[in-house]
Design an enzyme around this catalytic site. Structure first.
Site, PDB file in Angstrom:
ATOM      1  N   CYS A   1       0.666  -1.094  -0.144  1.00  0.00           N
ATOM      2  CA  CYS A   1      -0.268  -0.064  -0.240  1.00  0.00           C
ATOM      3  C   CYS A   1       0.645   1.290   0.001  1.00  0.00           C
ATOM      4  CB  CYS A   1      -1.250   0.210   1.424  1.00  0.00           C
ATOM      5  SG  CYS A   1      -0.030   0.598   2.453  1.00  0.00           S
TER       6      CYS A   1
ATOM      7  N   ARG B   1      -3.288  -0.428   5.323  1.00  0.00           N
ATOM      8  CA  ARG B   1      -4.121  -1.521   4.682  1.00  0.00           C
ATOM      9  C   ARG B   1      -3.186  -3.263   4.041  1.00  0.00           C
ATOM     10  NH1 ARG B   1      -5.735   2.001  -0.511  1.00  0.00           N
ATOM     11  NH2 ARG B   1      -2.981   2.728  -0.074  1.00  0.00           N
TER      12      ARG B   1
ATOM     13  N   ASP C   1      -8.375   3.699   1.095  1.00  0.00           N
ATOM     14  CA  ASP C   1      -7.224   4.376   2.007  1.00  0.00           C
ATOM     15  C   ASP C   1      -7.990   4.398   3.053  1.00  0.00           C
ATOM     16  OD1 ASP C   1      -4.878   4.889   3.674  1.00  0.00           O
ATOM     17  OD2 ASP C   1      -3.710   6.056   2.347  1.00  0.00           O
TER      18      ASP C   1
END
EC number: 3.1.3.48
Length: 149
Positions: A9, A15, A118
């Site tokens: 990420c 994440r 996100d």
């Protein structure tokens, strides 16, 4: 079948460590598989975001020992499978390691290549919303990762 999975990420504090913890847990009976994560603009040395850790804990998991690290061509090349959270991450990874194009995919590939948003800086509700997306995406990858003896 993949033995080394790298999940990517941006900051490597929300994440990707969440997906790493979920996939590592799901593959716990496969000790020969290695699951790692990194970030395109990693907050190097930082632990998992406390809100991400709280959501993991609510599901009986933890990434409490996680330390964010920066992606590198060597990490990409050393992986058998690289999974990204967003389409724009795919391009960045392909630029970093052009020879690895055939092993770089979206984590949400089996959900029509969905981007996993996100949650950083967006509050607890955003983390709770993203968790099932990550969990479902990891689940969809399992038949392609899990090696049957």
């Amino acid at each position: 079948m993949p033995k080394r999975v790298l999940i990517v990420c941006v900051g490597n504090i929300c994440r990707s460590p969440t997906a790493e913890a979920i996939l590592r847990h799901r593959l716990r009976e496969q000790p020969d598989n290695v699951v790692e994560s990194a970030g395109l603009a990693a907050l190097r040395g930082m632990p998992i975001d406390p809100q991400a850790e709280q959501v993991l804990a609510a599901h009986g998991l933890s990434a409490g020992t996680h330390v964010a690290r920066q992606i590198s061509p060597a990490l990409i090349e050393g992986a058998d499978l690289v999974l990204a959270m967003e389409r724009r991450h795919l391009e960045a990874l392909r630029v970093l390691a052009p020879k690895a194009v055939g092993k770089i995919f979206m984590l949400g590939k089996w959900q029509r290549n969905i981007d996993i948003p996100d949650p950083y800086g967006r509050g607890a509700a955003a983390f709770k919303k993203v968790y099932p997306m990550i969990d479902a995406a990891v689940e969809a990858w399992l038949p392609r990762i899990y090696t049957h003896a």
